[in-house]
Design an enzyme around this catalytic site. Structure first.
Site, PDB file in Angstrom:
ATOM      1  N   LYS A   8       0.857  -1.187   0.000  1.00  0.00           N
ATOM      2  CA  LYS A   8       0.000   0.000   0.000  1.00  0.00           C
ATOM      3  C   LYS A   8       0.894   1.238   0.000  1.00  0.00           C
ATOM      4  O   LYS A   8       1.948   1.260   0.646  1.00  0.00           O
ATOM      5  CB  LYS A   8      -0.899  -0.027   1.243  1.00  0.00           C
ATOM      6  N   SER A  45      -9.825   1.483   2.479  1.00  0.00           N
ATOM      7  CA  SER A  45      -8.932   2.270   1.653  1.00  0.00           C
ATOM      8  C   SER A  45      -7.824   1.484   0.956  1.00  0.00           C
ATOM      9  O   SER A  45      -7.207   1.996   0.041  1.00  0.00           O
ATOM     10  CB  SER A  45      -8.272   3.347   2.520  1.00  0.00           C
ATOM     11  N   SER A  49      -9.993  -0.940   6.716  1.00  0.00           N
ATOM     12  CA  SER A  49      -9.404  -0.662   5.403  1.00  0.00           C
ATOM     13  C   SER A  49      -8.657  -1.828   4.770  1.00  0.00           C
ATOM     14  O   SER A  49      -8.280  -1.751   3.606  1.00  0.00           O
ATOM     15  CB  SER A  49      -8.463   0.540   5.493  1.00  0.00           C
TER      16      SER A  49
END
Lengths: 479, 472, 102
Positions: free
Chosen positions: B74, B149, B173
């Site tokens: 990420k 996310s 997330s």
């Protein structure tokens, strides 16, 4: 003088002290003054995204030592974030202790015995340094600013006094005493000129006899103990002037201008500050165990007040004797007590340390203690006159040590030989028959008269005690 | 191929890391334009790292438990010299001078980092539509969101771009995009994985965790990234949880509670899968019953107050002074305002505003202070529930993946999609989402397992059992 | 939409100043409504009787996490300043600062 008739001054001091650790509060960057800008920085103290703080054990122990030395309660504590934007703060928040500080409720006793309350002494991180660049070189009218983060994250203890201080003199005495304590316990080098000790003063006045607190002004930019005294005196007069003219004192921050010798308002058009304190989630609470607290307390050296008591006892004077205060403040008390143990006259040793050694501005560790003792013993037993002893001592201090006997010989300070001394005394007696007759009749104080005459005749090379002894001998023989 | 299989082959010399990485780069090349899982693909770096692994194997070294396994990170994990954007314009071009602890551990374990994945800006969002670099799309249906996310990481695994990815989970997330993309996603106990180098959203809630195609792969990844780190004060002492060895232990005798308060707002098809999952666990020998965590309903509001408050402070440092974007202005205060106005997207601004308000004078007690007390109540409720149950069960998301744009105009509706996942962040407990069938729209459904703090072994044990009983 | 928003447009303007966000009028209007809606949803939390319930600042019960006072390498200054929008004489350069730190 601070006090103006009819008014009482009320002062509280906030002292920021940089702790003498090897590294910063939350990272392993060196904590040193004066390095090239931005060379002692890392992701943590630059507040780079993703970096996290880890608390320095030594900084906690030094903070606990400060609290213990100030007779505070050393408590479990929590770090908070104090949120505000300023370029010298890499994260745009300062990590500081807020409603749960590590040290609360202590006091500091001034040398004259006055007790000043200490509200709290909490830990926080220092900011970086901004330099305003422009023609004026000042914040107003600057074209831009440059930021150095070497100081960002240096551990601080902020020591907040109660509003117990009543004059500029007391404020100075408080700072001097606090500084002596911080240095004595190794918490800080406490150098105001390098910014490792910084003072803000909260000053107000009230009608004498009143117990209510007046509106206070907070004075910043006090760069020396002298500035503190001057600024307090100025501010007190300003506030009394306002009040006597029927005006009001505004609660505000004021800036001390050393050159102009006055304070001025720092109010800007900024919004009222709202720091939005909340517990720093990247750190966990501190909960010092009894054992840890006891270990810190046991590791404390003798504090200045205790050392003054010891020195005063050794020298046979009162603890607030100015020479005692000076000698302890300069860390010269061990020098004096060692000299006394070595046979020096206590009062003489105290005074020589407080005057001649102090004036030489030599670090205590750089004074040759054995030479100091020898000079005092030589002076005490008459081998050196007072004037000569001061000169030999000055040579010892300037040269970082040396053999006082050799120095005295090189300077020609040989004490007068016994025959020459006897001759000189006999000559003076012969020249002053009237006084001699009275001395023989028992007017003992005339001994001083004869010693003085002999000293003058020998350019000070005679030993006063030897002269006195010869006078007694003559008087006994002629009776 | 799974990560476990790849690592076994590469360590044994049966397959080269280079051929593994090349194959995955080809898959990326074929579909990345459609999916947009990555902000950056590190072709040359990945092949170079693969060659190093191969040379070590040839020399008789063991490159580690993830030898040659491609992994995606990420884009809020700091990578030395490699852009780390957090999906934000304000960090565009920033190259961290250091690696996150998890990145160091991955390199040491022989994993090959192939890219940085797209995300909602500063991890604020549940759809990956809040990225400054455009949305990521769900590989199962590109008209739909991947969740967020960590949508880029979930999509990258779902599309077969990588067998493993790292995400971060502040309120769901990792787990919510895992559910929406049909992969396994796991949030460890707070403190099990070091946060050093994870760009903070909400420090007391953030955890890094694995996304993978299988529970076994997620377990292998957790064992590599977990364990104490002296650079993170909130890191738990001790080694990573041992989870690989328990995957075949089954759920016989485990007490599993279905959280009653979280069944109300589910779409019917999601509710049906939850019931089937509960039945499947019961069929495998677990004792399944209803559980109650009464204050779970307060969690959402508490979460949004705490997370935004911490974020408002964490994101103050993006001020145009030391790194990232600057919009010049007459004086420094104007520069701050202009830089932050231009650098942050709408959702980030909204949350900074909410968090600043929640901390501001006069409101702290009513909002932030109260939220922290709700956190206490929630933890107490969980303690009571875990006195009766070994594990708790719920859906991961009330819905399957929704179309792009469906919730963009209604922040509150978007926030409500996190209702099932945020309680474990507030409590600091571990939780995992395991794919379990599909909804009426054919999109994946994820079922969530909760365990008490440091309950990773029992969590993985049950997750593996649920995976084995999931409809194919 | 909420009938009686718990925060006003003025609140939003004030908060934007605190947060150093320059907002457009349209953003202020939009945020006023949206934040009011979120706060309305949070009314259950704000209204809760929590007397006697201590706050939880952190999910972990850790205390006294400390490191030794040992110097570790700092970053290379050139690398640090290369990331800065502006630098001069080894320092970060910023536009003029109008006030002292609070």
């Amino acid at each position: 003088m601070t006090d103006v008739a009819g008014w009482e001054t009320v002062i509280g001091l906030e002292v920021h002290c940089e702790l003498a650790t090897a590294t910063k509060l939350f990272c392993g960057c060196p904590n040193v003054f004066g390095d090239e800008p931005n060379t002692n920085v890392c992701p943590v103290c630059l507040g780079l995204p993703g970096s996290l703080p880890v608390l320095n054990r030594r900084s906690v122990e030094l903070a606990m030592a400060v609290g213990t030395a100030l007779h505070c309660e050393v408590r479990p504590s929590v770090f908070h974030r104090k949120n505000y934007f300023y370029p010298d703060m890499p994260k745009d928040y300062q990590v500081s202790q807020y409603d749960q500080p590590i040290n609360v409720g202590g006091h500091l006793d001034l040398p004259d015995g006055t007790r000043i309350g200490v509200t709290r002494a909490h830990m926080e991180e220092d900011t970086g340094k901004t330099t305003h660049v422009g023609e004026s070189g000042r914040i107003h009218g600057a074209d831009y600013a440059l930021v150095d983060y070497n100081r960002a994250g240096v551990p601080l203890v902020e020591i907040v006094s109660e509003p117990d201080i009543r004059s500029a003199d007391e404020a100075r005495a408080y700072v001097n005493e606090l500084r002596a304590i911080l240095v004595a316990i190794g918490a800080s080098d406490a150098r105001m000129e390098e910014g490792s000790l910084r003072i803000d003063a909260n000053v107000s006045v009230r009608p004498a006899g009143s117990s209510a607190l007046g509106t206070r002004a907070e004075i910043k930019n006090l760069n020396s103990v002298r500035s503190l005294g001057r600024a307090v005196d100025y501010e007190v007069r300003r506030q009394i002037g306002l009040l006597e003219a029927g005006d009001k004192v505004v609660q505000e921050t004021r800036h001390w201008n050393e050159d102009a010798g006055r304070t001025s308002s720092m109010r800007s058009k900024e919004e009222a500050y709202d720091y939005r304190y909340f517990p720093e989630p990247d750190l966990v609470p501190l909960a010092p165990s009894d054992r840890w607290r006891d270990a810190v307390a046991a590791g404390l050296p003798a504090l200045p007040a205790d050392r003054r008591r010891l020195l005063a006892a050794a020298a046979g004077v009162a603890a607030d004797h100015q020479a005692v205060v000076t000698v302890v403040a300069l860390g010269l008390d061990d020098l004096v007590t060692a000299a006394v143990a070595g046979g020096a006259d206590p009062r003489l040793a105290l005074n020589r340390a407080a005057n001649e050694v102090a004036a030489a501005h030599v670090a205590p560790a750089d004074v040759d203690g054995a030479a100091f003792t020898t000079v005092l013993v030589m002076e005490g037993d008459g081998r050196l006159t007072s004037t000569q002893a001061k000169q030999v001592l000055a040579d010892v201090l300037a040269g970082g040590g040396g053999d006082p006997v050799a120095i005295a010989r090189a300077r020609g300070f040989e004490a007068l030989g016994a025959d020459a001394l006897t001759g000189a005394v006999d000559q003076v007696v012969a020249d002053n028959p009237g006084e001699w007759a009275r001395f023989k009749e028992g007017e003992a104080k005339l001994a001083g008269f004869f010693v003085g005459k002999v000293m003058a005749a020998t350019q000070g090379r005679a030993d006063g005690r030897a002269v006195t002894a010869r006078l007694r001998e003559l008087a006994a023989a002629n009776r | 191929m799974t990560a476990v299989e790849i690592a076994a082959d590469v360590r044994a010399g049966r397959r080269s890391a280079r051929e593994v990485v090349e194959a995955h780069l080809e898959t990326i090349a074929a579909r990345e334009q459609e999916v947009h899982a990555f902000n950056l693909v590190l072709h040359a770096d990945a092949l170079g790292a693969a060659d190093v692994i191969d040379r070590r194997v040839a020399a008789g070294d063991d490159p580690g438990p993830l030898a040659g396994v491609p992994i995606a990170l990420k884009d809020n994990l700091a990578t030395r010299g490699i852009p780390t954007t957090c999906g934000s314009r304000i960090l565009d071009g920033w190259r961290p001078p250091y690696d996150a602890t998890v990145v160091t551990r991955l390199r040491e374990a022989g994993a090959v980092i192939v890219g940085k994945t797209n995300m909602d800006e500063f991890a604020m969002g549940s759809s990956t539509e809040n990225s400054a670099f455009g949305p990521t799309r769900n590989p199962h249906d590109p008209s739909r969101v991947p969740g967020g996310s960590s949508g880029g990481s979930a999509a990258a695994v779902a599309a077969g771009f990588v067998p493993l990815a790292l995400g971060s989970d502040t309120g769901g997330s990792i787990r919510q995009p895992a559910a929406l993309c049909g992969v396994v996603g796991m949030k460890p106990t707070y403190g099990v994985v070091s946060r050093y180098g994870l760009v903070a959203f909400a420090s007391s809630l953030d955890q890094i965790g694995p996304l993978a195609a299988t529970v076994a792969d997620a377990a292998a990844l957790l064992e590599v990234i977990g364990g104490h780190d002296p650079l993170d004060s909130t890191s738990i002492a001790g080694p990573a949880p041992r989870v690989r060895g328990v995957l075949d232990d089954g759920v016989e005798g485990l007490r599993v509670g279905v959280v009653r308060e979280l069944t109300g707002g589910l779409d019917p098809d999601v509710a049906a899968r939850l019931n089937e999952a509960a039945a499947a666990l019961a069929g495998a020998g677990a004792k399944v019953d209803d559980a109650s965590v009464p204050s779970v309903g307060l969690g959402l509001s508490a979460y949004y107050l705490i997370a935004t408050a911490e974020a408002s402070s964490n994101l103050a440092r993006y001020d145009g002074v030391r790194y990232g974007l600057r919009v010049d202005a007459e004086d420094v205060t104007a520069m701050y305002g202009a830089t932050r106005a231009a650098g942050f997207g709408a959702e980030v601004k909204r949350r900074i505003m909410l968090g600043t308000y929640a901390l501001s004078a006069g409101y702290y007690d009513a909002y932030y202070g109260q939220a922290q007390r709700v956190r206490t109540l929630l933890i107490r409720d969980f303690e009571a529930a875990y006195a009766q149950f070994d594990l708790l069960l719920s859906a991961t998301s009330p819905t399957t993946a929704f179309p792009l744009g469906a919730k963009s105009d209604d922040p509150l509706a978007m926030y409500l999609s996190d209702v099932c996942t945020i309680p474990s962040n507030l409590a600091g407990h571990p939780a995992a989402s395991v794919p379990f069938g599909t909804g009426d729209d054919g999109m994946p459904v994820g079922i969530q397992l909760y365990a008490p703090a440091l309950g990773e072994p029992v969590l993985f044990r049950a997750a593996a059992a649920l995976e084995r009983s999931a409809p194919r | 939409m909420v009938d009686k928003p718990s925060l006003s447009r003025d609140d939003v303007v004030h908060v934007a100043v605190l947060a150093r966000l320059v907002l457009t009028d349209a953003e202020i209007d939009e945020f006023t409504g949206q934040l009011a809606a979120v706060l309305e949803h949070a009314a259950d939390v704000a209204a809760l009787d929590t007397s006697g319930v201590p706050p939880t600042a952190h999910p972990l019960p850790l205390v006294n996490v400390l490191r030794d006072d040992v110097v570790r390498p700092s970053l290379d200054r050139d690398e640090v300043l290369a990331a800065a929008p502006a630098a001069e004489s080894g320092r970060f350069k910023v536009p003029r600062i109008l006030g002292d730190a609070p």
